[in-house]
Motif scaffolding. Structure first.
Motif, mmCIF file in Angstrom:
data_model
loop_
_atom_site.group_PDB
_atom_site.id
_atom_site.type_symbol
_atom_site.label_atom_id
_atom_site.label_comp_id
_atom_site.label_asym_id
_atom_site.label_seq_id
_atom_site.Cartn_x
_atom_site.Cartn_y
_atom_site.Cartn_z
ATOM 1 N N ASN A 4 0.812 -1.212 0.000
ATOM 2 C CA ASN A 4 0.000 0.000 0.000
ATOM 3 C C ASN A 4 0.846 1.264 0.000
ATOM 4 O O ASN A 4 0.452 2.275 -0.589
ATOM 5 N N GLU A 5 2.006 1.213 0.644
ATOM 6 C CA GLU A 5 2.876 2.395 0.626
ATOM 7 C C GLU A 5 3.424 2.648 -0.768
ATOM 8 O O GLU A 5 3.393 3.784 -1.261
ATOM 9 N N PHE A 6 3.912 1.609 -1.442
ATOM 10 C CA PHE A 6 4.436 1.818 -2.787
ATOM 11 C C PHE A 6 3.326 2.121 -3.786
ATOM 12 O O PHE A 6 3.557 2.819 -4.781
ATOM 13 N N ALA A 7 2.115 1.620 -3.536
ATOM 14 C CA ALA A 7 0.990 1.983 -4.402
ATOM 15 C C ALA A 7 0.766 3.484 -4.354
ATOM 16 O O ALA A 7 0.570 4.146 -5.385
ATOM 17 N N GLY A 8 0.803 4.050 -3.137
ATOM 18 C CA GLY A 8 0.624 5.493 -2.992
ATOM 19 C C GLY A 8 1.756 6.286 -3.600
ATOM 20 O O GLY A 8 1.535 7.299 -4.272
ATOM 21 N N ILE A 9 2.973 5.824 -3.381
ATOM 22 C CA ILE A 9 4.144 6.522 -3.927
ATOM 23 C C ILE A 9 4.094 6.559 -5.448
ATOM 24 O O ILE A 9 4.212 7.627 -6.066
ATOM 25 N N LEU A 10 3.918 5.398 -6.078
ATOM 26 C CA LEU A 10 3.918 5.334 -7.543
ATOM 27 C C LEU A 10 2.765 6.132 -8.140
ATOM 28 O O LEU A 10 2.922 6.805 -9.166
ATOM 29 N N HIS A 11 1.594 6.072 -7.488
ATOM 30 C CA HIS A 11 0.448 6.816 -8.000
ATOM 31 C C HIS A 11 0.725 8.316 -8.017
ATOM 32 O O HIS A 11 0.377 9.001 -8.987
ATOM 33 N N GLU A 12 1.341 8.821 -6.951
ATOM 34 C CA GLU A 12 1.631 10.259 -6.896
ATOM 35 C C GLU A 12 2.654 10.657 -7.957
ATOM 36 O O GLU A 12 2.710 11.812 -8.370
ATOM 37 N N PHE A 13 3.456 9.699 -8.413
ATOM 38 C CA PHE A 13 4.425 9.961 -9.483
ATOM 39 C C PHE A 13 3.814 9.723 -10.865
ATOM 40 O O PHE A 13 4.526 9.446 -11.828
ATOM 41 N N ALA A 14 2.474 9.791 -10.947
ATOM 42 C CA ALA A 14 1.729 9.707 -12.207
ATOM 43 C C ALA A 14 1.810 8.332 -12.859
ATOM 44 O O ALA A 14 1.733 8.199 -14.081
ATOM 45 N N CYS A 15 1.970 7.311 -12.043
ATOM 46 C CA CYS A 15 1.979 5.936 -12.546
ATOM 47 C C CYS A 15 0.594 5.325 -12.353
ATOM 48 O O CYS A 15 -0.039 5.535 -11.310
#
Length: 449
Positions: free
Chosen positions: A182-193
């Motif tokens: 869930n942490e990497f999901a949030g990180i990648l999403h904020e980076f427009a992934c």
């Protein structure tokens, strides 16, 4: 008394091993520590520290959008450069590696930068072939990400590799439902992934309170993260253009640029030579220890994730400290595992301490729950429709707080102080008697109804 090369030989220079080595040396022991990677371990080198820095970097995506409502003129073409963040984070990791190394050296701990394995109750063997003897051996080698045995797994990455990506993927598939996923999901999403999270069950973050984890799921889906439940990855194939074709039975196939497995961690006990000293393992391959971290061999101890007790850095540090005080300071010390606070640095973050509502009902029967569901002041002005949720669980008869859980901006920072009160056994009335610090989000804790 037998003549040994060292009083203590530590295998693994992570958080627990470094603390044990440093404190044992301060108590007068002659100590050596072996590490085949970098000093600092999972947390500092490839875990919570660099990941938290990525979380900070990712949050600027929302902050920049919100800034215009606060009068700042942010250019529409404001771009993100992944290599800049990546390299700055890795430079900070290198600085911390140096700091940990200096700490050990300043306490006269000998650092051996090669792999070491157990060769007997008082003996270790280095990768170079050299052997060393010690009165006590401490195993603190941690754990590693679990990677399933499926076709094409070589095309996937674990959390270890996420800090070294050459470029930010446009489409990512994450397997897992825990905090790393869930942490990497949030990180990648904020980076427009474009992010899709797949999970074998229909529950994320199972150990957290249901209301809090449900709120994170709702907010994550609102932000655009896709979830596939009751879903498993069967195989991964590489396409001609370099992208990855992922097959998931019962679900449509996907083409993505990155597949990340965050499906748990495995204790690093394989090929460690533990059988040479008859050190017992549990059914998951973790070293079994008593309350003082002693293994089935009297001269060998173990701390941290390799023991599979509580896989948290501060816990490993406590265990390392307790070991050193017990063995080299004649002060038998155990670690209290009750009421340990924990957090998920998702977007927004969540944190909790004590029992969940479900656990409290099963344990106490009669409980009283207080909640506050609100929108942070910053989100109101930013016109960001994102609500925080605070939840306090008490024993209905005594009013004692047995659990405190929250999701919202800075939740982990707020919970750390509140966890002291929960650990101390304070009551809802004690919170009510504190004057609110206004205007803050934390004041909701003393205004709960």
């Amino acid at each position: 008394m037998a003549d040994y090369d060292y009083d203590l030989f530590v295998i693994g220079a992570g958080s627990g091993g470094v603390r044990a080595a440093r404190v044992s040396a301060a108590h007068g022991a002659k100590v050596a520590i072996a590490e085949d990677h970098q000093v600092g371990g999972t947390c500092v080198i490839r875990g919570c520290v660099p990941k938290k820095l990525l979380v900070y970097g990712a949050h600027f995506a929302e902050d920049l959008k919100d800034a215009t409502r606060f009068g700042w003129q942010v250019p529409e073409d404001c771009a993100f450069d992944w290599p800049t963040l990546r390299d700055n984070v890795l430079a900070e990791v290198e600085r911390l590696n140096g700091a940990y190394t200096n700490t050990l050296e300043s306490h006269d701990v000998e650092i051996i930068l090669e792999r070491a394995t157990v060769a007997g109750p008082h003996e270790v063997k280095l990768a170079s072939g050299e052997t060393k003897t010690a009165k006590y051996i401490l195993v603190a080698v941690g754990a590693r990400p679990h990677m399933p045995d499926i076709p094409g797994i070589e095309h996937a990455v674990s959390s270890n590799e996420m800090f070294h990506l050459d470029e930010m993927p446009k489409r990512a598939l994450i397997a897992g439902g825990g905090y790393i996923a869930n942490e990497f999901a949030g990180i990648l999403h904020e980076f427009a992934c474009e992010v899709t999270l797949v999970n074998r069950s229909d529950v994320i973050l199972r150990q957290y309170d249901q209301s809090i984890r449900d709120r994170l799921l709702q907010l994550s889906m609102t932000k655009g993260i896709d979830f596939r439940f009751h879903c498993e990855i069967e195989k991964i194939e590489k396409n001609e253009d370099g992208s990855l074709h992922v097959t998931m039975p019962g679900h449509s196939d996907m083409d993505v640029d990155l597949v990340l497995f965050a499906t748990g961690r495995v204790p690093n006990t394989e090929n460690l030579g533990l059988d040479s000293a008859n050190v017992e393992l549990d059914d998951k391959g973790a070293i079994t220890v008593d309350e003082y971290s002693k293994t089935s061999c009297d001269s060998i101890y173990a701390v941290g994730d390799v023991t599979n007790r509580v896989q948290l850095t501060p816990v490993a540090i406590r265990e390392g400290q307790a070991f050193a005080d017990t063995v080299f300071n004649d002060k038998p010390t155990t670690v209290d595992y009750d009421c340990i606070p924990s957090a998920v640095f998702s977007h927004p973050p969540m944190a909790g301490v004590g029992m969940t509502e479900g656990e409290a009902r099963n344990t106490l029967g009669s409980i009283k729950v207080y909640t506050s569901d609100f929108r942070a002041m910053k989100n109101v002005l930013a016109e960001r429709n994102e609500r925080a949720l605070y939840k306090m669980i008490t024993d209905a008869e005594t009013g004692k707080i047995v659990g405190l859980h929250m999701i919202g901006p800075d939740a982990p920072e707020i919970l750390q102080a509140a966890a002291v009160a929960v650990k101390a056994g304070l009551t809802k009335a004690d919170f009510d008697n504190v004057v609110a610090l206004h205007p803050t989000m934390a004041e909701e804790l003393v205004l709960l109804k």
